[in-house]
Design an enzyme around this catalytic site. Structure first.
Site, PDB file in Angstrom:
ATOM      1  N   ARG A 296     -15.981  33.444  -4.168  1.00 26.03           N
ATOM      2  CA  ARG A 296     -16.140  32.387  -3.161  1.00 26.03           C
ATOM      3  C   ARG A 296     -16.080  32.945  -1.736  1.00 26.03           C
ATOM      4  O   ARG A 296     -16.710  32.395  -0.831  1.00 26.03           O
ATOM      5  CB  ARG A 296     -15.066  31.320  -3.352  1.00 26.03           C
ATOM      6  CG  ARG A 296     -15.375  30.484  -4.566  1.00 26.03           C
ATOM      7  CD  ARG A 296     -14.339  29.439  -4.798  1.00 26.03           C
ATOM      8  NE  ARG A 296     -14.826  28.494  -5.791  1.00 26.03           N
ATOM      9  CZ  ARG A 296     -14.053  27.633  -6.433  1.00 26.03           C
ATOM     10  NH1 ARG A 296     -12.757  27.605  -6.196  1.00 26.03           N
ATOM     11  NH2 ARG A 296     -14.559  26.804  -7.307  1.00 26.03           N
TER      12      ARG A 296
ATOM     13  N   GLY B  71     -19.198  23.205 -14.131  1.00 23.97           N
ATOM     14  CA  GLY B  71     -18.100  23.450 -15.067  1.00 23.97           C
ATOM     15  C   GLY B  71     -18.305  24.575 -16.066  1.00 23.97           C
ATOM     16  O   GLY B  71     -18.582  25.709 -15.704  1.00 23.97           O
TER      17      GLY B  71
ATOM     18  N   LYS C 154     -18.213  15.569 -24.526  1.00 24.61           N
ATOM     19  CA  LYS C 154     -18.297  14.107 -24.674  1.00 24.61           C
ATOM     20  C   LYS C 154     -19.503  13.502 -23.981  1.00 24.61           C
ATOM     21  O   LYS C 154     -19.786  13.828 -22.827  1.00 24.61           O
ATOM     22  CB  LYS C 154     -17.044  13.476 -24.071  1.00 24.61           C
ATOM     23  CG  LYS C 154     -15.812  13.732 -24.884  1.00 24.61           C
ATOM     24  CD  LYS C 154     -14.640  13.082 -24.226  1.00 24.61           C
ATOM     25  CE  LYS C 154     -13.399  13.190 -25.097  1.00 24.61           C
ATOM     26  NZ  LYS C 154     -12.237  12.671 -24.393  1.00 24.61           N
TER      27      LYS C 154
END
Ligand code: AMP
Length: 395
Positions: free
Chosen positions: A35, A353, A197
């Protein structure tokens, strides 16, 4: 939206919201400087245009002043990456920051203490934002990872700079990559959604159905679709509350002429573990006591065909439980197909993610067109939301 190169930066102080929320080890040393490296192009651009930089960031989730989460811990790493001395202000506002900012000369860099030592940061407090704004002449936002939050330093501060504000180079790259997939992508456009999910990806699916030609649904999400269509999924992860909804989605996709591709076979095991017996089963004929944890070989060859014929590819979510080495194959193979398609000229974006973790872990990061730096911010972009940090730069 103004870019850094369009700003007049000569002899100007630029306050830059960077994302230096980096991992630290027990000795408080930076273990991954990605980063910091990612912010370097914007910082270099400001310095070479004759300006100085005031860098501000959060680190972790402190509740008040938390010495373990001081940005002073990362100071030497920032100096190493940027290749010069960096001055440190022991608070993001107040006398020390004001004095050091006032004394800052062209070519110099000042790093402010962790913004989240003040609760006003995440609360989006106007006075706090104004105090930060008063340190500088121009504002640049280069923190995609927090662009979906209306915090003082990411959004509220922008109102104090009229036209003297710009999108940083990293943030600009993220916006361009998302637009390439969702707005201007060369057809056929493919989205691959995996992960655990379906319920957490509903808004994304709804949004991208208008934008893609093909949708691969893999990972744990797939079992809800398979069961809804009459398949048996054994003990595989499945959201029974969403069976009707997935049927609706399939209907919508058909009406919009989006081709949905689901796994036809899976690698199954008897419990959620890396070590138990494995066998390949039809995706819609999984026996009781067995659960699918990865895509099978027939699924992978179907997916390969779609990936190789697509010109624009978005990948979010792994095809299996890649954290277990015995169930990582599908995710690794998919990375290989995307790399091959990219080498042949398609544009590929990996974001949001766990798929980012997977491409890094398996060495594909350099072989896709773009790997997003923001988890939540990428997911909200894919949901079609306007991120407050980006909207504020336009206002
Ligand atoms: P998400 O955060 O929704 O993108 O989900 C990522 C997680 O999904 C990873 O930790 C994977 O281990 C998990 N996952 C992928 N495939 C499966 C599966 N077949 N069964 C259970 N979990 C899965």
């Amino acid at each position: 939206m103004t870019t850094v190169s369009q700003l007049d930066l000569n002899e100007k102080k630029a306050i830059i919201r960077v994302d230096f929320n980096v991992p630290l080890n027990e000795e408080k040393k930076v273990t991954d400087n990605t980063r910091i490296l990612a912010a370097k192009p914007t910082i270099d651009a400001v310095l070479s245009a004759g300006g100085s930089c005031i860098l501000m960031s959060h680190l972790g989730r402190p509740k008040g002043i938390t010495p373990d989460l001081s940005l002073e811990h990362i100071l030497s790493e920032v100096e190493d990456v940027l290749g010069q001395k960096v001055i440190f202000a022991k608070d993001s506002t107040g006398e020390d920051a004001k004095t050091k900012a006032a004394q800052l000369k062209a070519g110099e860099i000042l790093l402010l203490e962790n913004l989240r030592f003040h609760a006003e940061e995440t609360a989006g407090h106007e006075n706090f934002a104004k105090e930060l704004a008063q340190l500088a002449d121009v504002y640049i936002n280069d923190a995609f990872g927090t662009a979906h939050r209306a915090h003082a330093s990411t959004t509220i501060i922008a109102q104090y700079f009229d036209e003297n504000k710009a999108v940083g180079k990293l943030l600009e790259q993220e916006i361009v990559a998302i637009d390439k997939v969702l707005k201007t992508g060369e057809k056929p456009v493919l989205a691959i959604l995996g992960g655990s999910k379906v319920s957490s990806k509903i808004t994304i699916i709804e949004n991208i159905l208008d934008k893609v030609d093909h949708l691969i649904i893999g990972g744990g999400m797939a079992y809800t679709f398979i069961k809804a269509q009459g398949g048996t999924v054994g003990n595989s992860i499945c959201e029974d509350d969403y069976l009707d909804y997935t049927l609706e989605l399939l209907k919508k996709a058909k009406a919009k002429k989006v081709q949905i591709h689901l796994p036809v076979d899976v690698i199954a095991t008897t419990e959620f573990s890396n070590e138990k017996e494995r066998k390949t089963l039809k995706a819609n004929e999984i026996e009781d006591g067995w659960e699918g944890l990865d895509a099978g070989p027939k699924s992978l060859s179907l997916f390969k065909e779609v990936v190789l014929k697509s010109k624009t590819i978005l990948w979010n979510g792994p095809l299996g439980v890649f954290e277990f080495s015995n169930f990582a194959n599908g995710t690794i193979e998919l990375g290989t197909f995307i790399a091959e398609s990219t080498a042949a000229g398609s544009f590929s974006l990996v974001g949001g993610g766990d798929s980012v973790a997977a491409v890094k872990q398996f060495g594909f990061a350099e072989k896709v067109s773009y790997v997003s730096t923001g988890g939540g911010a990428m997911l909200e972009s894919l949901e079609g939301k306007t991120l407050p940090g980006i909207a504020a730069l336009k206002a």
